[in-house]
Design a protein around this motif. Structure first.
Motif, PDB file in Angstrom:
ATOM      1  N   CYS A 249      67.998  -0.829 -39.202  1.00 63.09           N
ATOM      2  CA  CYS A 249      68.268  -0.083 -40.436  1.00 63.09           C
ATOM      3  C   CYS A 249      67.754   1.345 -40.311  1.00 63.09           C
ATOM      4  N   ASN A 250      66.565   1.478 -39.751  1.00 59.86           N
ATOM      5  CA  ASN A 250      65.945   2.788 -39.544  1.00 59.86           C
ATOM      6  C   ASN A 250      66.791   3.658 -38.624  1.00 59.86           C
ATOM      7  N   GLN A 251      67.241   3.094 -37.511  1.00 60.18           N
ATOM      8  CA  GLN A 251      67.987   3.863 -36.521  1.00 60.18           C
ATOM      9  C   GLN A 251      69.375   4.247 -37.029  1.00 60.18           C
ATOM     10  N   ILE A 252      69.975   3.407 -37.848  1.00 51.95           N
ATOM     11  CA  ILE A 252      71.283   3.728 -38.418  1.00 51.95           C
ATOM     12  C   ILE A 252      71.184   4.981 -39.290  1.00 51.95           C
ATOM     13  N   ILE A 253      70.109   5.083 -40.078  1.00 53.88           N
ATOM     14  CA  ILE A 253      69.914   6.275 -40.906  1.00 53.88           C
ATOM     15  C   ILE A 253      69.682   7.505 -40.032  1.00 53.88           C
ATOM     16  N   ILE A 254      68.843   7.373 -39.017  1.00 52.12           N
ATOM     17  CA  ILE A 254      68.561   8.512 -38.136  1.00 52.12           C
ATOM     18  C   ILE A 254      69.823   8.985 -37.431  1.00 52.12           C
ATOM     19  N   ALA A 255      70.674   8.033 -37.018  1.00 48.94           N
ATOM     20  CA  ALA A 255      71.902   8.388 -36.308  1.00 48.94           C
ATOM     21  C   ALA A 255      72.751   9.346 -37.133  1.00 48.94           C
ATOM     22  N   SER A 256      72.953   9.028 -38.405  1.00 48.50           N
ATOM     23  CA  SER A 256      73.742   9.895 -39.279  1.00 48.50           C
ATOM     24  C   SER A 256      72.996  11.185 -39.583  1.00 48.50           C
ATOM     25  N   ASN A 257      71.686  11.081 -39.791  1.00 53.66           N
ATOM     26  CA  ASN A 257      70.889  12.248 -40.157  1.00 53.66           C
ATOM     27  C   ASN A 257      70.881  13.291 -39.047  1.00 53.66           C
ATOM     28  N   MET A 258      70.814  12.847 -37.800  1.00 53.97           N
ATOM     29  CA  MET A 258      70.789  13.788 -36.684  1.00 53.97           C
ATOM     30  C   MET A 258      72.092  14.587 -36.621  1.00 53.97           C
ATOM     31  N   MET A 259      73.210  13.944 -36.952  1.00 55.81           N
ATOM     32  CA  MET A 259      74.470  14.684 -37.002  1.00 55.81           C
ATOM     33  C   MET A 259      74.417  15.716 -38.121  1.00 55.81           C
ATOM     34  N   GLY A 260      73.888  15.325 -39.277  1.00 55.74           N
ATOM     35  CA  GLY A 260      73.803  16.246 -40.408  1.00 55.74           C
ATOM     36  C   GLY A 260      72.927  17.446 -40.119  1.00 55.74           C
ATOM     37  N   VAL A 261      71.790  17.215 -39.471  1.00 54.72           N
ATOM     38  CA  VAL A 261      70.884  18.316 -39.125  1.00 54.72           C
ATOM     39  C   VAL A 261      71.575  19.293 -38.174  1.00 54.72           C
ATOM     40  N   SER A 262      72.242  18.754 -37.159  1.00 55.73           N
ATOM     41  CA  SER A 262      72.925  19.602 -36.180  1.00 55.73           C
ATOM     42  C   SER A 262      74.046  20.396 -36.839  1.00 55.73           C
ATOM     43  N   GLU A 263      74.827  19.748 -37.680  1.00 54.54           N
ATOM     44  CA  GLU A 263      75.952  20.425 -38.333  1.00 54.54           C
ATOM     45  C   GLU A 263      75.448  21.508 -39.286  1.00 54.54           C
ATOM     46  N   SER A 264      74.336  21.257 -39.958  1.00 54.85           N
ATOM     47  CA  SER A 264      73.763  22.241 -40.872  1.00 54.85           C
ATOM     48  C   SER A 264      73.342  23.502 -40.128  1.00 54.85           C
ATOM     49  N   LEU A 265      72.680  23.337 -38.984  1.00 51.72           N
ATOM     50  CA  LEU A 265      72.220  24.500 -38.228  1.00 51.72           C
ATOM     51  C   LEU A 265      73.388  25.306 -37.656  1.00 51.72           C
ATOM     52  N   ILE A 266      74.425  24.616 -37.184  1.00 53.20           N
ATOM     53  CA  ILE A 266      75.593  25.322 -36.663  1.00 53.20           C
ATOM     54  C   ILE A 266      76.288  26.088 -37.795  1.00 53.20           C
ATOM     55  N   TYR A 267      76.370  25.477 -38.952  1.00 48.61           N
ATOM     56  CA  TYR A 267      76.963  26.155 -40.113  1.00 48.61           C
ATOM     57  C   TYR A 267      76.159  27.405 -40.459  1.00 48.61           C
ATOM     58  N   ALA A 268      74.833  27.273 -40.491  1.00 49.54           N
ATOM     59  CA  ALA A 268      73.974  28.421 -40.816  1.00 49.54           C
ATOM     60  C   ALA A 268      74.207  29.564 -39.839  1.00 49.54           C
ATOM     61  N   LEU A 269      74.300  29.228 -38.562  1.00 46.32           N
ATOM     62  CA  LEU A 269      74.496  30.256 -37.547  1.00 46.32           C
ATOM     63  C   LEU A 269      75.838  30.950 -37.717  1.00 46.32           C
ATOM     64  N   LYS A 270      76.900  30.164 -37.936  1.00 47.81           N
ATOM     65  CA  LYS A 270      78.235  30.719 -38.106  1.00 47.81           C
ATOM     66  C   LYS A 270      78.325  31.593 -39.358  1.00 47.81           C
ATOM     67  N   ALA A 271      77.544  31.248 -40.388  1.00 47.82           N
ATOM     68  CA  ALA A 271      77.553  32.007 -41.636  1.00 47.82           C
ATOM     69  C   ALA A 271      76.710  33.266 -41.563  1.00 47.82           C
ATOM     70  N   GLY A 272      76.082  33.489 -40.422  1.00 50.83           N
ATOM     71  CA  GLY A 272      75.273  34.678 -40.241  1.00 50.83           C
ATOM     72  C   GLY A 272      73.880  34.591 -40.831  1.00 50.83           C
ATOM     73  N   LEU A 273      73.408  33.369 -41.063  1.00 46.70           N
ATOM     74  CA  LEU A 273      72.080  33.169 -41.630  1.00 46.70           C
ATOM     75  C   LEU A 273      71.032  33.025 -40.527  1.00 46.70           C
ATOM     76  N   ASP A 274      69.786  33.218 -40.893  1.00 44.62           N
ATOM     77  CA  ASP A 274      68.666  32.948 -39.990  1.00 44.62           C
ATOM     78  C   ASP A 274      68.311  31.471 -40.150  1.00 44.62           C
ATOM     79  N   PRO A 275      68.538  30.641 -39.134  1.00 43.40           N
ATOM     80  CA  PRO A 275      68.277  29.208 -39.269  1.00 43.40           C
ATOM     81  C   PRO A 275      66.846  28.877 -39.694  1.00 43.40           C
ATOM     82  N   GLU A 276      65.880  29.651 -39.224  1.00 48.54           N
ATOM     83  CA  GLU A 276      64.491  29.378 -39.597  1.00 48.54           C
ATOM     84  C   GLU A 276      64.266  29.617 -41.091  1.00 48.54           C
ATOM     85  N   THR A 277      64.881  30.660 -41.634  1.00 50.11           N
ATOM     86  CA  THR A 277      64.767  30.937 -43.059  1.00 50.11           C
ATOM     87  C   THR A 277      65.488  29.870 -43.874  1.00 50.11           C
TER      88      THR A 277
END
Length: 295
Positions: free
Chosen positions: A172-200
């Motif tokens: 159950c734990n790993q199933i949540i992490i599997a989806s979450n890791m995709m979400g984290v990666s997609e969020s950072l790529i979106y931030a970069l493409k939008a011209g944002l500072d990922p750290e901010t």
């Protein structure tokens, strides 16, 4: 207590140190003795085989890579079950198959031993700080008996039910992490493409509704391109395959799990199997960025 520990890798090494700091007499076995020199210097005793370790312990922890490793360590003439003294408690911290946990439990009972399946979550940071989440399957009496030892490792320790229940909970734990890791990666790529500072961006979203362990602990590593393992990709693939097999057996369709598994398998094929799971960002960089990497 006289405690044996087999498997002193990224996480296991920290757990052995907690046992030593707790005043226990600890013997260890790992395939490469040189990698355990710091533990020997800290007071651990070296054993040349699982058999010799089993003959001289009241409690035996195992934390190895794959179900096949668990099988080899526990079963056979040289294995733990055939060589442990009556009354010994066996605790497998490996993320493994629920049916194997049940097999260990049944074989242990026949030999006058007790067993718990107790996979953990929290990675190298949780192990180092003694703050792992520990999901335990097995008899409640055995769990209560071993809780003082488990308390050295974890901040959230829950008895989930009979043998195999700990492993099912870890799925159950790993199933949540599997989806979450995709979400984290997609969020950072979106931030970069939008011209944002990922750290901010992280400053705003880490403590809000999107907050998660992966976002707080692994997103900064993605940004700095630090792919050293707190948890190996090859081991996460193993976990997701077990979860997918169990889901199929129960007649479940889990598309997010399947997609995440395929992405990590692709990374492994490209040579990232010994990197940390945060290297998933590479898949998204290659699919979405035409310019040189700026993370």
């Amino acid at each position: 207590m006289k405690v044996g520990f087999i498997g002193t890798g990224v996480m296991g090494s920290s757990l052995v140190k907690h046992l030593l700091e707790g005043g226990h007499e600890v013997s260890i076995f790992t395939r490469t003795a040189a990698k355990a020199e710091d533990l020997l210097e800290a007071g651990a005793q070296w054993k040349e085989s699982p058999k010799l370790l089993a003959q001289d312990a009241e409690v035996i922890f195992t934390m190895v890579g794959y179900p096949i490793d668990v099988e080899q360590i526990y079963f056979g003439e040289e294995g733990i079950i055939n060589n442990a003294k009556k009354g010994t408690v066996l605790i497998d911290l490996t993320t493994s198959k629920p049916e194997l946990a049940q097999k260990i439990y049944d074989a242990s009972r026949q030999k006058g031993l007790s067993s718990l399946d107790a996979p953990v979550s929290g990675g190298d940071v949780g192990a180092r700080n003694g703050l792992l989440s520990i999901m335990v399957g097995g008899e409640e009496e055995t769990f209560k008996q071993m809780q003082p030892l488990l308390d050295l490792f974890g901040g959230n320790i829950v008895h989930q039910g009979q043998a195999g229940a700990g492993q099912h909970t870890k799925m159950c734990n790993q199933i949540i992490i599997a989806s979450n890791m995709m979400g984290v990666s997609e969020s950072l790529i979106y931030a970069l493409k939008a011209g944002l500072d990922p750290e901010t961006v992280l400053l705003s979203i880490s403590s809000g509704a999107a907050g998660s362990w992966s976002l707080s602990n692994l997103a900064p590593k993605m940004i700095s391109r630090n792919f050293e393992p707190g948890f190996y990709i090859k081991h996460f693939i193993k976990d997701m395959r077990i979860a997918a097999e169990e889901a199929e057996r129960m007649g479940l369709e889990l598309p997010a799990l399947r997609l995440s598994l395929s992405l990590f398998e692709s990374l492994a094929e490209r040579g990232y199997e010994d990197k940390g799971t945060q290297a998933l960002i590479v898949q998204y960089e290659d699919s979405n960025l035409k310019e040189p990497k700026t993370f």
